[in-house]
Design a protein around this motif. Structure first.
Motif, PDB file in Angstrom:
ATOM      1  N   ALA A 137       0.938  -1.305   0.156  1.00  0.00           N
ATOM      2  CA  ALA A 137      -0.184   0.063   0.073  1.00  0.00           C
ATOM      3  C   ALA A 137       0.898   1.190  -0.099  1.00  0.00           C
ATOM      4  O   ALA A 137       0.514   2.174  -0.896  1.00  0.00           O
ATOM      5  CB  ALA A 137      -0.910  -0.124   1.278  1.00  0.00           C
ATOM      6  N   VAL A 138       1.763   1.320   0.913  1.00  0.00           N
ATOM      7  CA  VAL A 138       2.945   2.420   0.882  1.00  0.00           C
ATOM      8  C   VAL A 138       3.667   2.172  -0.256  1.00  0.00           C
ATOM      9  O   VAL A 138       3.890   3.182  -1.034  1.00  0.00           O
ATOM     10  CB  VAL A 138       3.495   2.753   2.110  1.00  0.00           C
ATOM     11  N   ASP A 167       9.306  -8.017  -3.528  1.00  0.00           N
ATOM     12  CA  ASP A 167       8.044  -8.284  -2.845  1.00  0.00           C
ATOM     13  C   ASP A 167       7.606  -9.584  -3.387  1.00  0.00           C
ATOM     14  O   ASP A 167       7.506  -9.996  -4.307  1.00  0.00           O
ATOM     15  CB  ASP A 167       6.973  -7.282  -3.328  1.00  0.00           C
ATOM     16  N   ASP A 168       6.978 -10.387  -2.148  1.00  0.00           N
ATOM     17  CA  ASP A 168       6.667 -11.778  -2.453  1.00  0.00           C
ATOM     18  C   ASP A 168       5.359 -11.869  -2.987  1.00  0.00           C
ATOM     19  O   ASP A 168       4.659 -12.889  -2.778  1.00  0.00           O
ATOM     20  CB  ASP A 168       7.094 -12.557  -1.279  1.00  0.00           C
ATOM     21  N   SER A 222       2.671 -11.473  -0.964  1.00  0.00           N
ATOM     22  CA  SER A 222       2.074 -12.269   0.166  1.00  0.00           C
ATOM     23  C   SER A 222       0.930 -11.369   0.662  1.00  0.00           C
ATOM     24  O   SER A 222      -0.251 -12.008   1.189  1.00  0.00           O
ATOM     25  CB  SER A 222       2.872 -12.817   1.057  1.00  0.00           C
ATOM     26  N   GLN A 223       0.822 -10.001   0.571  1.00  0.00           N
ATOM     27  CA  GLN A 223      -0.197  -9.293   1.144  1.00  0.00           C
ATOM     28  C   GLN A 223      -0.502  -8.274   0.062  1.00  0.00           C
ATOM     29  O   GLN A 223      -1.070  -7.273   0.557  1.00  0.00           O
ATOM     30  CB  GLN A 223       0.477  -8.537   2.402  1.00  0.00           C
ATOM     31  N   SER A 224      -0.267  -8.344  -1.164  1.00  0.00           N
ATOM     32  CA  SER A 224      -0.645  -7.216  -2.017  1.00  0.00           C
ATOM     33  C   SER A 224      -0.937  -7.955  -3.256  1.00  0.00           C
ATOM     34  O   SER A 224      -0.553  -9.152  -3.717  1.00  0.00           O
ATOM     35  CB  SER A 224       0.413  -6.215  -2.066  1.00  0.00           C
ATOM     36  N   ASN A 277      10.952 -13.381  -1.631  1.00  0.00           N
ATOM     37  CA  ASN A 277      10.820 -13.312  -0.139  1.00  0.00           C
ATOM     38  C   ASN A 277      12.226 -12.680   0.420  1.00  0.00           C
ATOM     39  O   ASN A 277      13.409 -13.327   0.179  1.00  0.00           O
ATOM     40  CB  ASN A 277      10.630 -14.893   0.370  1.00  0.00           C
ATOM     41  N   ILE A 278      12.048 -11.984   1.632  1.00  0.00           N
ATOM     42  CA  ILE A 278      13.134 -11.310   2.054  1.00  0.00           C
ATOM     43  C   ILE A 278      13.975 -12.276   2.916  1.00  0.00           C
ATOM     44  O   ILE A 278      15.086 -12.204   3.301  1.00  0.00           O
ATOM     45  CB  ILE A 278      13.074  -9.924   2.923  1.00  0.00           C
ATOM     46  N   LEU A 281      10.494  -1.499   3.160  1.00  0.00           N
ATOM     47  CA  LEU A 281       9.007  -1.455   3.620  1.00  0.00           C
ATOM     48  C   LEU A 281       8.575  -2.839   3.945  1.00  0.00           C
ATOM     49  O   LEU A 281       7.294  -2.762   4.437  1.00  0.00           O
ATOM     50  CB  LEU A 281       8.024  -0.799   2.852  1.00  0.00           C
ATOM     51  N   SER A 329      11.229   1.818   7.259  1.00  0.00           N
ATOM     52  CA  SER A 329       9.879   2.076   7.772  1.00  0.00           C
ATOM     53  C   SER A 329       9.314   1.470   9.025  1.00  0.00           C
ATOM     54  O   SER A 329       8.975   0.380   8.973  1.00  0.00           O
ATOM     55  CB  SER A 329       8.820   2.108   6.491  1.00  0.00           C
ATOM     56  N   SER A 330       9.482   2.199  10.184  1.00  0.00           N
ATOM     57  CA  SER A 330       8.826   1.728  11.294  1.00  0.00           C
ATOM     58  C   SER A 330       7.521   2.262  11.434  1.00  0.00           C
ATOM     59  O   SER A 330       6.659   2.514  10.719  1.00  0.00           O
ATOM     60  CB  SER A 330       9.717   2.155  12.433  1.00  0.00           C
ATOM     61  N   TYR A 340       3.773  -7.354  16.410  1.00  0.00           N
ATOM     62  CA  TYR A 340       4.096  -6.456  15.342  1.00  0.00           C
ATOM     63  C   TYR A 340       4.874  -5.279  15.845  1.00  0.00           C
ATOM     64  O   TYR A 340       5.968  -4.858  15.409  1.00  0.00           O
ATOM     65  CB  TYR A 340       2.712  -5.981  14.544  1.00  0.00           C
ATOM     66  N   LYS A 363       8.710  -4.309  14.969  1.00  0.00           N
ATOM     67  CA  LYS A 363       8.914  -2.851  14.153  1.00  0.00           C
ATOM     68  C   LYS A 363      10.199  -2.455  14.925  1.00  0.00           C
ATOM     69  O   LYS A 363      11.110  -1.766  14.294  1.00  0.00           O
ATOM     70  CB  LYS A 363       7.826  -2.212  13.793  1.00  0.00           C
ATOM     71  N   SER A 383      -1.359   5.209   7.647  1.00  0.00           N
ATOM     72  CA  SER A 383      -1.570   5.691   6.538  1.00  0.00           C
ATOM     73  C   SER A 383      -2.659   5.083   5.646  1.00  0.00           C
ATOM     74  O   SER A 383      -3.147   4.156   5.868  1.00  0.00           O
ATOM     75  CB  SER A 383      -0.204   5.138   5.563  1.00  0.00           C
ATOM     76  N   ARG A 403      -6.820  -5.865   7.407  1.00  0.00           N
ATOM     77  CA  ARG A 403      -6.150  -4.369   7.124  1.00  0.00           C
ATOM     78  C   ARG A 403      -6.835  -3.119   7.700  1.00  0.00           C
ATOM     79  O   ARG A 403      -7.305  -3.666   8.821  1.00  0.00           O
ATOM     80  CB  ARG A 403      -6.595  -4.328   5.583  1.00  0.00           C
TER      81      ARG A 403
END
Ligand code: NAD
Length: 316
Positions: free
Chosen positions: A17-18, A37-38, A40-42, A59-60, A80, A122-123, A148, A152, A178, A189
């Motif tokens: 999203a960001v 980006d994997d 997984s969430q977008s 995947n990181i 991010l 990005s924290s 979470y 972070k 955000s 979400r």
């Protein structure tokens, strides 16, 4: 700001999203952008086709993927990628720890070998946790209250550890709620996309709590602007910055604004606060970012929600 022209930039989580708003802005500024980006969430399709954009799906946590990604040199690394956010982390704290802590450390170690001009982490405002005060400054002692938030904050500490060990230049930004285009609705979400979709589908807008709870909602363009200022400024080295608006908005007000903007007949209903979410009021003291970065949020909540609505109209 066109200081990023011709820079080589990595954005982990750049499809999120960001992230996808940041990537779009960097492309406007003529940067050469790589996204890791994997998905997984977008959703696929968040990013434009652009000859200055390379997307690596991976995947990181995967060292081979990181080796491939870091085969080229980056002037800037924006980290991010994360398991987002509180409720998801309560359900699966171990996976949260892996991605947000181990994953961050792995990306930091790879980046440190290259010594980019800046590693931007990005924290989150969630690191402040549940405290009596309402307005949080960077001097407030963090007190994470979810896995979470703890993950972070640990990521922030690792930025400093890797700086001390290997000299990486880093800056931490703590983003605050955000919202805007490309922020999807869904069980884990954010409140704004979930209210938007329910209003458009004539379903109830469910408030967990009394509706008097507040957050500092920040339009994504303001977040992106703050992130870029923090990455570029020489005054930001090894510093932590709150990025928000400095204003509180109640959840009830968000619901009412969304009903009015969408012209929806949906009802607002109330349920008890969720067990993991005790934070009644929160806003960010942004005076440090204003002073050192000349950060100035420009989109008020009404205009931000109207922009978000226009995007949802075309995507729901
Ligand atoms: N959105 C907010 O309100 C907010 C507030 C505070 C902090 N943040 C932080 O900002 C960052 C971006 O948030 P967002 O709202 O864009 O989240 P998001 O979930 O929309 O985006 C995160 C992206 O990371 C990707 N990702 C997740 N795990 C990955 C992995 N193991 N390897 C590679 N990619 C992975 C996801 O697919 C997704 O595209 C996150 O670090 C988040 O913690 C966001």
């Amino acid at each position: 700001m066109n200081d990023f022209a011709d820079s080589s930039v990595l954005v982990t989580g750049g499809n999120g999203a960001v992230g996808c708003n940041l990537v779009r802005k960097l492309l406007d500024l003529k940067a050469n952008v790589t996204v890791l980006d994997d998905l997984s969430q977008s959703k696929r399709g968040n990013l434009p086709q652009d000859k200055h954009l390379k997307v690596i799906e991976g995947n990181i946590l995967n060292q081979r993927t990181l080796e491939k990604v870091f085969a080229r040199h980056y002037d800037y690394v924006f980290h991010l990628a994360a398991r987002f956010a509180n409720e998801l982390s309560v359900n699966d704290p171990i996976e949260d720890l892996k991605v947000n802590i181990q994953g961050t450390l792995q990306v930091l170690l790879r980046a440190a070998r290259q010594k980019p001009e800046k590693f931007l982490y990005s924290s989150s405002s969630s690191v402040y946790g549940h405290q009596k005060i309402i307005k949080f400054s960077e001097n407030t002692l963090p007190r994470p209250s979810t896995p979470y938030a703890a993950s972070k904050l640990t990521g922030e500490h690792y930025c400093n550890v890797i700086h001390e060990l290997y000299g990486i230049n880093y800056t931490v930004v703590r983003l605050s709620n955000s919202y805007g285009p490309f922020d999807p609705s869904g069980k884990f979400r954010n409140v704004i996309p979930n209210f938007m979709v329910n209003a458009l589908k004539k379903k109830d807008l469910i408030i967990y709590g009394t509706g008097k709870e507040t957050r500092d909602f920040t339009y994504v363009d303001d977040c992106v602007n703050g992130i870029l200022l923090a990455a570029k400024s020489s005054k930001s080295n090894y510093e932590v910055f709150n990025l928000g608006t400095g204003k509180e908005t109640t959840i009830r007000e968000i619901a009412s604004l969304i009903l009015s903007i969408t012209n929806s007949k949906s009802k607002i209903t109330f349920r008890p606060m969720r067990q993991f979410d005790h934070i009644k009021r929160r806003s960010m003291d942004i005076s440090k970012a204003k002073k050192l970065l000349q950060y100035e949020p420009t989109i008020n909540i009404k205009r931000g929600l109207e922009n978000t609505y226009r995007w949802f109209l075309n995507s729901v």
